[in-house]
Motif scaffolding. Structure first.
Motif, mmCIF file in Angstrom:
data_model
loop_
_atom_site.group_PDB
_atom_site.id
_atom_site.type_symbol
_atom_site.label_atom_id
_atom_site.label_comp_id
_atom_site.label_asym_id
_atom_site.label_seq_id
_atom_site.Cartn_x
_atom_site.Cartn_y
_atom_site.Cartn_z
ATOM 1 N N MET A 1 0.844 -1.195 0.000
ATOM 2 C CA MET A 1 0.000 0.000 0.000
ATOM 3 C C MET A 1 0.878 1.244 0.000
ATOM 4 O O MET A 1 1.861 1.321 0.736
ATOM 5 C CB MET A 1 -0.906 0.008 1.253
ATOM 6 C CG MET A 1 -1.834 1.206 1.347
ATOM 7 S SD MET A 1 -3.016 1.053 2.713
ATOM 8 C CE MET A 1 -1.900 1.003 4.134
ATOM 9 N N ASN A 2 0.542 2.199 -0.859
ATOM 10 C CA ASN A 2 1.307 3.428 -0.919
ATOM 11 C C ASN A 2 1.127 4.233 0.359
ATOM 12 O O ASN A 2 0.062 4.210 0.987
ATOM 13 C CB ASN A 2 0.843 4.277 -2.115
ATOM 14 C CG ASN A 2 1.247 3.659 -3.437
ATOM 15 O OD1 ASN A 2 2.376 3.245 -3.598
ATOM 16 N ND2 ASN A 2 0.323 3.603 -4.373
ATOM 17 N N ASP A 3 2.168 4.962 0.726
ATOM 18 C CA ASP A 3 2.058 5.832 1.888
ATOM 19 C C ASP A 3 1.019 6.919 1.635
ATOM 20 O O ASP A 3 0.851 7.405 0.515
ATOM 21 C CB ASP A 3 3.409 6.489 2.180
ATOM 22 C CG ASP A 3 4.399 5.513 2.774
ATOM 23 O OD1 ASP A 3 3.973 4.453 3.269
ATOM 24 O OD2 ASP A 3 5.605 5.810 2.744
ATOM 25 N N ILE A 4 0.318 7.279 2.696
ATOM 26 C CA ILE A 4 -0.589 8.417 2.677
ATOM 27 C C ILE A 4 -0.002 9.453 3.619
ATOM 28 O O ILE A 4 0.277 9.144 4.782
ATOM 29 C CB ILE A 4 -2.004 8.020 3.131
ATOM 30 C CG1 ILE A 4 -2.553 6.903 2.252
ATOM 31 C CG2 ILE A 4 -2.941 9.232 3.093
ATOM 32 C CD1 ILE A 4 -3.867 6.326 2.748
ATOM 33 N N ALA A 5 0.214 10.650 3.115
ATOM 34 C CA ALA A 5 0.846 11.677 3.940
ATOM 35 C C ALA A 5 0.266 13.030 3.592
ATOM 36 O O ALA A 5 -0.236 13.251 2.483
ATOM 37 C CB ALA A 5 2.358 11.686 3.732
ATOM 38 N N VAL A 6 0.339 13.941 4.556
ATOM 39 C CA VAL A 6 -0.139 15.300 4.339
ATOM 40 C C VAL A 6 0.928 16.275 4.819
ATOM 41 O O VAL A 6 1.589 16.040 5.835
ATOM 42 C CB VAL A 6 -1.483 15.551 5.065
ATOM 43 C CG1 VAL A 6 -1.342 15.467 6.581
ATOM 44 C CG2 VAL A 6 -2.093 16.873 4.651
#
Length: 248
Positions: A1-6
């Motif tokens: 799963m790709n990283d989710i970042a803000v």
């Protein structure tokens, strides 16, 4: 799963990394200033962004909730959009701005790479505020990754309920709050911090990020008010300015 970042930039503006793409929310890059009155009231920006457009690197898509208020699309923000490959916004914004701006009606979708972006309804104020102009939010989905909701300037919990009814659980919610108020309008034009906490409950969200809680004089609540509304809930994610924060 790709990283989710803000990465929080300021006001309603954040860089969201999701599904292998880099999304930018409501671009506002001007320095602090007061804008010419629109609809009888001048918006005042009290602080500039933590990052300039040149600091961001490649942006694949801008998600613009609406284009007719300077606190969601300011002068440098609009200039920046014109160099992007795609901006998704309202159909009115697409007609007015042209270029690479694509308009979606609520509940319609656009596939970008592996990510499905669905426009969802928003109301910029209490019932009867439709005359303020069209506004949308966004739901992002890809594979088995968490669903992400970006509220835009939505003050309607009824719309939040409709989004939960359509999508079910929203794992990550980026909620515009600040309880924006203007002397020429009745009621809050965006969610209060308490509204945001209720929205997160409706959506059954595991992670909440607060946007549009500072940097503009017409916000009646603060970033700290938002933080306090989620105290003890274990879902609020602190996002210091200009710092990349992973959300999964």
């Amino acid at each position: 799963m790709n990283d989710i970042a803000v990465t929080y930039i300021g006001g309603p503006t954040a860089l969201l990394e999701y599904g292998g793409l880099r999304f930018l929310t409501d671009p506002t890059f001007d320095n602090a200033q007061t804008y010419k009155p629109r609809n009888g009231f001048a918006h005042t920006k009290t602080r500039g962004p933590a990052l300039a457009p040149g600091d961001l690197g490649t942006i694949d898509v801008a998600l613009l909730s609406h284009h007719h208020h300077a606190d969601n699309l300011d002068t440098l923000g609009e200039q920046f959009l014109r160099g992007l490959p795609l901006t998704i916004s309202t159909t009115k914004a697409a007609a007015d701005l042209g270029g690479t701006v694509t308009g979606l009606e609520p509940w319609s979708s656009r596939q970008i790479g592996e990510v499905t972006v669905t426009a969802v309804p928003a109301l910029h104020g209490p019932p009867g505020s439709e005359s303020r102009g069209p506004v949308i939010g966004f739901v992002l989905q890809t594979g088995n990754s968490p669903r992400v909701y970006i509220s835009g300037d939505n003050a309607s919990l009824s719309h939040v309920e409709s989004i939960a009814g359509r999508f079910g659980k929203i794992d990550i919610a980026l909620l515009f709050a600040g309880a924006a108020r203007l002397p020429v309008a009745e009621g809050n034009l965006t969610m209060s911090s308490a509204d945001a906490a209720l929205a997160a409950e409706i959506l059954a969200s595991d992670i909440v990020v607060g946007l549009h809680t500072e940097d503009w004089a017409h916000l009646s609540e603060t970033r700290d008010d938002f933080r306090k509304a989620f105290a003890g809930k274990g879902i609020y994610r602190e996002t210091p300015r200009a710092l990349r924060v992973e959300l999964n």
